[in-house]
Write a protein that holds these residues in place. Structure first.
Motif, PDB file in Angstrom:
ATOM      1  N   GLY A  96       0.961  -1.175  -0.018  1.00  0.00           N
ATOM      2  CA  GLY A  96       0.032  -0.167  -0.110  1.00  0.00           C
ATOM      3  C   GLY A  96       0.964   1.279   0.062  1.00  0.00           C
ATOM      4  N   GLY A  97       1.979   1.062   0.545  1.00  0.00           N
ATOM      5  CA  GLY A  97       2.937   2.223   0.583  1.00  0.00           C
ATOM      6  C   GLY A  97       3.721   2.408  -0.629  1.00  0.00           C
ATOM      7  N   PRO A  98       4.782   3.290  -0.656  1.00  0.00           N
ATOM      8  CA  PRO A  98       5.947   3.694  -1.447  1.00  0.00           C
ATOM      9  C   PRO A  98       6.668   2.627  -1.734  1.00  0.00           C
ATOM     10  CG  PRO A  98       6.353   4.890   0.293  1.00  0.00           C
ATOM     11  CD  PRO A  98       5.089   4.236   0.724  1.00  0.00           C
ATOM     12  N   GLU A  99       7.284   2.508  -2.865  1.00  0.00           N
ATOM     13  CA  GLU A  99       8.399   1.683  -3.291  1.00  0.00           C
ATOM     14  C   GLU A  99       9.552   1.713  -2.332  1.00  0.00           C
ATOM     15  OE1 GLU A  99      10.567  -1.214  -4.533  1.00  0.00           O
ATOM     16  OE2 GLU A  99       8.459  -1.256  -4.698  1.00  0.00           O
ATOM     17  N   GLN A 100       9.941   3.172  -2.312  1.00  0.00           N
ATOM     18  CA  GLN A 100      11.170   3.501  -1.492  1.00  0.00           C
ATOM     19  C   GLN A 100      10.673   3.980  -0.192  1.00  0.00           C
ATOM     20  OE1 GLN A 100      13.867   2.017  -3.467  1.00  0.00           O
ATOM     21  NE2 GLN A 100      14.789   3.900  -2.387  1.00  0.00           N
ATOM     22  N   ILE A 101      11.215   3.367   1.031  1.00  0.00           N
ATOM     23  CA  ILE A 101      10.531   3.636   2.510  1.00  0.00           C
ATOM     24  C   ILE A 101      11.826   4.345   3.175  1.00  0.00           C
ATOM     25  CG2 ILE A 101       9.244   1.722   2.281  1.00  0.00           C
ATOM     26  CD1 ILE A 101      11.081   0.408   4.054  1.00  0.00           C
ATOM     27  N   LYS A 102      11.307   5.032   3.949  1.00  0.00           N
ATOM     28  CA  LYS A 102      12.275   5.864   4.986  1.00  0.00           C
ATOM     29  C   LYS A 102      11.706   5.791   6.452  1.00  0.00           C
ATOM     30  CE  LYS A 102      15.174   8.981   5.910  1.00  0.00           C
ATOM     31  NZ  LYS A 102      16.715   8.694   5.844  1.00  0.00           N
ATOM     32  N   THR A 103      10.436   5.621   6.806  1.00  0.00           N
ATOM     33  CA  THR A 103       9.855   5.772   8.078  1.00  0.00           C
ATOM     34  C   THR A 103       9.090   4.291   8.390  1.00  0.00           C
ATOM     35  OG1 THR A 103       7.987   6.678   7.464  1.00  0.00           O
ATOM     36  CG2 THR A 103       9.821   8.084   8.487  1.00  0.00           C
ATOM     37  N   VAL A 104       9.441   3.761   9.494  1.00  0.00           N
ATOM     38  CA  VAL A 104       8.773   2.461   9.777  1.00  0.00           C
ATOM     39  C   VAL A 104       8.127   2.543  11.246  1.00  0.00           C
ATOM     40  CG1 VAL A 104       9.330   0.086  10.316  1.00  0.00           C
ATOM     41  CG2 VAL A 104      10.462   1.113   8.651  1.00  0.00           C
ATOM     42  N   ALA A 105       6.808   2.269  11.298  1.00  0.00           N
ATOM     43  CA  ALA A 105       6.073   2.084  12.563  1.00  0.00           C
ATOM     44  C   ALA A 105       6.212   0.583  13.099  1.00  0.00           C
ATOM     45  CB  ALA A 105       4.963   2.707  12.711  1.00  0.00           C
ATOM     46  N   TRP A 106       5.949   0.337  14.262  1.00  0.00           N
ATOM     47  CA  TRP A 106       6.161  -1.122  14.650  1.00  0.00           C
ATOM     48  C   TRP A 106       5.346  -1.382  16.093  1.00  0.00           C
ATOM     49  CZ3 TRP A 106      10.138   1.760  14.976  1.00  0.00           C
ATOM     50  CH2 TRP A 106      11.223   1.624  16.151  1.00  0.00           C
ATOM     51  N   CYS A 107       4.918  -2.472  16.204  1.00  0.00           N
ATOM     52  CA  CYS A 107       4.438  -2.806  17.571  1.00  0.00           C
ATOM     53  C   CYS A 107       4.267  -4.275  17.635  1.00  0.00           C
ATOM     54  CB  CYS A 107       3.109  -2.193  17.968  1.00  0.00           C
ATOM     55  SG  CYS A 107       2.719  -2.466  19.776  1.00  0.00           S
TER      56      CYS A 107
END
Length: 246
Positions: A159-170
């Protein structure tokens, strides 16, 4: 180390009073007063109890213990067999749920951030973390990093962009927090499990979702805690991984 000293130390270290949890944190089943060997694990299953008995441990420390809210209160069936085994073999059982997700150093989420080489930039307190990669990478590269570190292939809902920079997690079963990751404008959100609606939220909100495994994302806190206790108090701590594909 005396049991009551360990109870008090872990209560303070893990900041138990900060959490409104779904199960009691701390000592759940009482065993010997003197503790010299501890088995660490994710869930207090029959297999983990047997492993602790085989290793002649005095205590077990887990992330998932017993006495959860909304479960039957009667000690029967599987719960009876587990608790019976603990009492018969004189084993202490300690459990720390949310405190072992959220701790700033020894928590599952803190350990995952280190594992994935993320700079923590979380804008607000809570269990969900937000991190930044030192250099952008493709989602495929980042999936490979997650897969290598957790030794399992995550389920990817794009769903997101091909190049990523920010990651959220839990860690664990926190797929329901995906909206918080969307609100923070993360490129990717990672948790352990997935729900039917997660697919639609990801695709319609412009974020990648990785379901990396409930168990796989929650081995790290107990491992880190065991290393801490062994280094600080000289107590032998062994992590036993009762592998779970979920």
């Amino acid at each position: 180390m005396l049991r009551n000293e360990l109870v008090a130390h872990l209560h303070q270290l893990l900041e138990v009073d900060q959490y409104q949890d779904y199960a009691p944190n701390g000592l759940q089943v009482e065993g010997p007063e003197q503790i010299n060997k501890i088995v660490m694990g994710v869930t207090a299953t029959q297999a983990l109890i047997e492993a602790a008995i085989d290793r002649q441990a005095d205590a077990i420390i887990v992330h998932h213990g017993y006495f959860w809210k909304n479960e039957p209160q009667a000690i029967t069936g599987m719960k009876f067999q587990r608790i019976k085994k603990l009492i018969q073999n004189n084993l202490n059982l300690f459990a720390y749920h949310l405190p072992l997700d959220g701790h700033a150093k020894y928590g599952n989420n803190a350990q995952l951030g280190k594992l994935w080489q993320l700079e923590d930039i979380t804008p607000a307190p809570g269990l969900v973390r937000l991190g930044r990669l030192s250099n952008p990478m493709s989602i495929e590269e980042f999936k490979h990093r997650v897969s290598e570190t957790l030794a399992r292939e995550p389920l990817h809902l794009p769903g997101g962009p091909e190049q990523i920079k920010t990651v959220a997690w839990c860690s664990g079963g926190a797929q329901g927090y995906i909206q918080q990751a969307v609100d923070w404008q993360a490129d990717v959100y990672i948790s352990g499990e997935v729900s039917e609606q997660t697919t639609h939220i990801a695709s319609e909100s412009g974020i990648h979702y990785l379901a990396a495994g409930h168990h796989a994302t929650e081995t790290w806190g107990v491992k880190a805690l065991g290393e801490y206790l062994q280094n600080k108090f000289g107590i032998e701590c062994q992590f036993v991984d009762c592998v779970n594909p979920v």
